[in-house]
Design a protein around this motif. Structure first.
Motif, mmCIF file in Angstrom:
data_model
loop_
_atom_site.group_PDB
_atom_site.id
_atom_site.type_symbol
_atom_site.label_atom_id
_atom_site.label_comp_id
_atom_site.label_asym_id
_atom_site.label_seq_id
_atom_site.Cartn_x
_atom_site.Cartn_y
_atom_site.Cartn_z
ATOM 1 N N ALA A 255 -5.274 16.170 -9.119
ATOM 2 C CA ALA A 255 -4.012 15.470 -8.865
ATOM 3 C C ALA A 255 -3.924 14.164 -9.657
ATOM 4 O O ALA A 255 -2.829 13.675 -9.949
ATOM 5 C CB ALA A 255 -3.862 15.184 -7.375
ATOM 6 N N ARG A 256 -5.057 13.607 -10.042
ATOM 7 C CA ARG A 256 -5.081 12.308 -10.725
ATOM 8 C C ARG A 256 -5.174 12.421 -12.250
ATOM 9 O O ARG A 256 -5.085 11.425 -12.954
ATOM 10 C CB ARG A 256 -6.236 11.471 -10.191
ATOM 11 C CG ARG A 256 -6.059 11.158 -8.718
ATOM 12 C CD ARG A 256 -7.280 10.543 -8.104
ATOM 13 N NE ARG A 256 -7.158 10.512 -6.660
ATOM 14 C CZ ARG A 256 -6.395 9.672 -5.986
ATOM 15 N NH1 ARG A 256 -5.666 8.783 -6.617
ATOM 16 N NH2 ARG A 256 -6.355 9.715 -4.670
ATOM 17 N N LEU A 257 -5.368 13.626 -12.768
ATOM 18 C CA LEU A 257 -5.526 13.810 -14.212
ATOM 19 C C LEU A 257 -4.210 14.233 -14.856
ATOM 20 O O LEU A 257 -3.442 14.999 -14.266
ATOM 21 C CB LEU A 257 -6.601 14.861 -14.507
ATOM 22 C CG LEU A 257 -8.002 14.528 -14.009
ATOM 23 C CD1 LEU A 257 -8.932 15.714 -14.224
ATOM 24 C CD2 LEU A 257 -8.542 13.294 -14.714
ATOM 25 N N GLU A 258 -3.959 13.754 -16.074
ATOM 26 C CA GLU A 258 -2.718 14.069 -16.775
ATOM 27 C C GLU A 258 -2.544 15.561 -17.009
ATOM 28 O O GLU A 258 -1.435 16.081 -16.925
ATOM 29 C CB GLU A 258 -2.662 13.317 -18.110
ATOM 30 C CG GLU A 258 -2.484 11.827 -17.935
ATOM 31 C CD GLU A 258 -2.402 11.090 -19.246
ATOM 32 O OE1 GLU A 258 -2.090 11.707 -20.292
ATOM 33 O OE2 GLU A 258 -2.659 9.875 -19.232
ATOM 34 N N LYS A 259 -3.616 16.262 -17.320
ATOM 35 C CA LYS A 259 -3.522 17.705 -17.571
ATOM 36 C C LYS A 259 -4.108 18.522 -16.423
ATOM 37 O O LYS A 259 -4.498 19.674 -16.616
ATOM 38 C CB LYS A 259 -4.219 18.058 -18.880
ATOM 39 C CG LYS A 259 -3.521 17.481 -20.102
ATOM 40 C CD LYS A 259 -4.164 17.976 -21.374
ATOM 41 C CE LYS A 259 -3.429 17.445 -22.587
ATOM 42 N NZ LYS A 259 -4.013 17.938 -23.831
ATOM 43 N N GLY A 260 -4.186 17.931 -15.249
ATOM 44 C CA GLY A 260 -4.700 18.651 -14.089
ATOM 45 C C GLY A 260 -6.089 19.200 -14.315
ATOM 46 O O GLY A 260 -6.992 18.490 -14.725
ATOM 47 N N ARG A 261 -6.262 20.488 -14.107
ATOM 48 C CA ARG A 261 -7.572 21.105 -14.215
ATOM 49 C C ARG A 261 -7.929 21.542 -15.627
ATOM 50 O O ARG A 261 -9.044 21.980 -15.888
ATOM 51 C CB ARG A 261 -7.654 22.276 -13.250
ATOM 52 C CG ARG A 261 -6.730 23.417 -13.658
ATOM 53 C CD ARG A 261 -6.598 24.529 -12.677
ATOM 54 N NE ARG A 261 -7.862 25.128 -12.335
ATOM 55 C CZ ARG A 261 -8.032 25.922 -11.303
ATOM 56 N NH1 ARG A 261 -7.026 26.203 -10.515
ATOM 57 N NH2 ARG A 261 -9.192 26.429 -11.053
ATOM 58 N N GLU A 262 -7.002 21.408 -16.570
ATOM 59 C CA GLU A 262 -7.193 21.900 -17.936
ATOM 60 C C GLU A 262 -8.428 21.306 -18.637
ATOM 61 O O GLU A 262 -9.113 22.000 -19.379
ATOM 62 C CB GLU A 262 -5.935 21.593 -18.758
ATOM 63 C CG GLU A 262 -5.932 22.209 -20.137
ATOM 64 C CD GLU A 262 -4.628 21.922 -20.861
ATOM 65 O OE1 GLU A 262 -4.706 21.662 -22.071
ATOM 66 O OE2 GLU A 262 -3.561 21.953 -20.234
ATOM 67 N N GLU B 88 -12.168 19.995 -1.922
ATOM 68 C CA GLU B 88 -11.322 18.854 -1.567
ATOM 69 C C GLU B 88 -11.415 17.775 -2.645
ATOM 70 O O GLU B 88 -10.397 17.195 -3.052
ATOM 71 C CB GLU B 88 -11.730 18.285 -0.204
ATOM 72 C CG GLU B 88 -10.811 17.197 0.287
ATOM 73 C CD GLU B 88 -11.191 16.677 1.666
ATOM 74 O OE1 GLU B 88 -10.586 15.690 2.076
ATOM 75 O OE2 GLU B 88 -12.091 17.258 2.327
ATOM 76 N N PHE B 89 -12.634 17.524 -3.123
ATOM 77 C CA PHE B 89 -12.806 16.558 -4.208
ATOM 78 C C PHE B 89 -12.049 17.016 -5.448
ATOM 79 O O PHE B 89 -11.363 16.233 -6.106
ATOM 80 C CB PHE B 89 -14.292 16.366 -4.534
ATOM 81 C CG PHE B 89 -14.531 15.554 -5.782
ATOM 82 C CD1 PHE B 89 -14.391 14.174 -5.766
ATOM 83 C CD2 PHE B 89 -14.868 16.175 -6.979
ATOM 84 C CE1 PHE B 89 -14.587 13.413 -6.921
ATOM 85 C CE2 PHE B 89 -15.068 15.429 -8.134
ATOM 86 C CZ PHE B 89 -14.929 14.053 -8.101
ATOM 87 N N LEU B 90 -12.194 18.308 -5.827
ATOM 88 C CA LEU B 90 -11.525 18.822 -7.020
ATOM 89 C C LEU B 90 -10.008 18.722 -6.904
ATOM 90 O O LEU B 90 -9.329 18.375 -7.867
ATOM 91 C CB LEU B 90 -11.942 20.268 -7.288
ATOM 92 C CG LEU B 90 -13.397 20.461 -7.727
ATOM 93 C CD1 LEU B 90 -13.727 21.938 -7.842
ATOM 94 C CD2 LEU B 90 -13.684 19.723 -9.023
ATOM 95 N N GLN B 91 -9.471 19.026 -5.732
ATOM 96 C CA GLN B 91 -8.022 18.918 -5.518
ATOM 97 C C GLN B 91 -7.557 17.481 -5.755
ATOM 98 O O GLN B 91 -6.574 17.240 -6.445
ATOM 99 C CB GLN B 91 -7.663 19.375 -4.106
ATOM 100 C CG GLN B 91 -6.182 19.400 -3.849
ATOM 101 C CD GLN B 91 -5.862 19.970 -2.475
ATOM 102 O OE1 GLN B 91 -6.755 20.332 -1.707
ATOM 103 N NE2 GLN B 91 -4.591 20.060 -2.179
ATOM 104 N N ASP B 92 -8.274 16.517 -5.221
ATOM 105 C CA ASP B 92 -7.941 15.110 -5.412
ATOM 106 C C ASP B 92 -8.075 14.719 -6.883
ATOM 107 O O ASP B 92 -7.220 14.016 -7.429
ATOM 108 C CB ASP B 92 -8.847 14.244 -4.537
ATOM 109 C CG ASP B 92 -8.470 12.775 -4.599
ATOM 110 O OD1 ASP B 92 -7.356 12.433 -4.140
ATOM 111 O OD2 ASP B 92 -9.275 11.996 -5.124
#
Length: 173
Positions: free
Chosen positions: A55-62, A48-52
């Protein structure tokens, strides 16, 4: 195997000593200075933390790398060396010279506990703690100096103090 080190430091000078250690070992180890934020997460469900976060980072999970970790306990212990001298020279003279010697090494006075004067010194080999005790005896003075630290700093500081103090005591006879 990779290790993630999280190093807290108190002063800018301490940060620079960390940088110096990194530079000395860069050719021997794969050392990567991380950019960004280092976070330690406790708990089993971090999704849940990672999903949030994504969502807030410009490149997502990259730009997010996640490592499972456990605390590593080093087996390296502090080492101590002790120098003991007995001399016919009066206690106050030996104490003054020893203080002069430590001052010359840029050692910082930290206080007295149970008759032991404590100092710390930073050298090119690292940081060492120094404890000095002077005991007046019937025939002169007993000097006990204990140097404590990690690695090569202990024999380096011990040899420097031993050499200079030995010379002083021999020349003062």
């Amino acid at each position: 195997m990779e290790h993630l080190l999280v190093i807290d430091y108190e002063t800018d000078a301490e940060r620079k000593r960390i940088d110096s250690a990194i530079e000395r070992f860069r050719s021997k180890l794969e050392i990567h200075r991380e950019k960004g934020v280092i976070i330690r997460l406790g708990g089993d469900d971090i999704e849940e933390f990672l999903q949030d976060l994504y969502a807030r980072l410009e490149k997502g999970r990259e730009n997010v790398r996640i490592y499972a970790s456990e605390e590593y306990t080093s087996t390296i212990d502090e080492i101590s060396e002790t120098i003991v001298y007995e001399t016919g020279i009066e206690t106050e003279s030996v104490r003054k010279f020893t203080r002069f010697l430590l001052n010359k090494m840029n050692a910082s006075y930290e206080g007295v506990t149970n008759g032991i004067e404590s100092y710390s010194v930073y050298t090119r080999k690292g940081r060492a703690s120094i404890g000095t005790r002077f005991t007046t005896q019937d025939n002169g003075t007993k000097v006990v100096i204990t140097i404590t630290g990690f690695g090569n700093v202990v024999p380096f500081v011990t040899n420097k103090i031993d050499e200079d103090l030995h010379t002083f005591l021999e020349e003062s006879r």
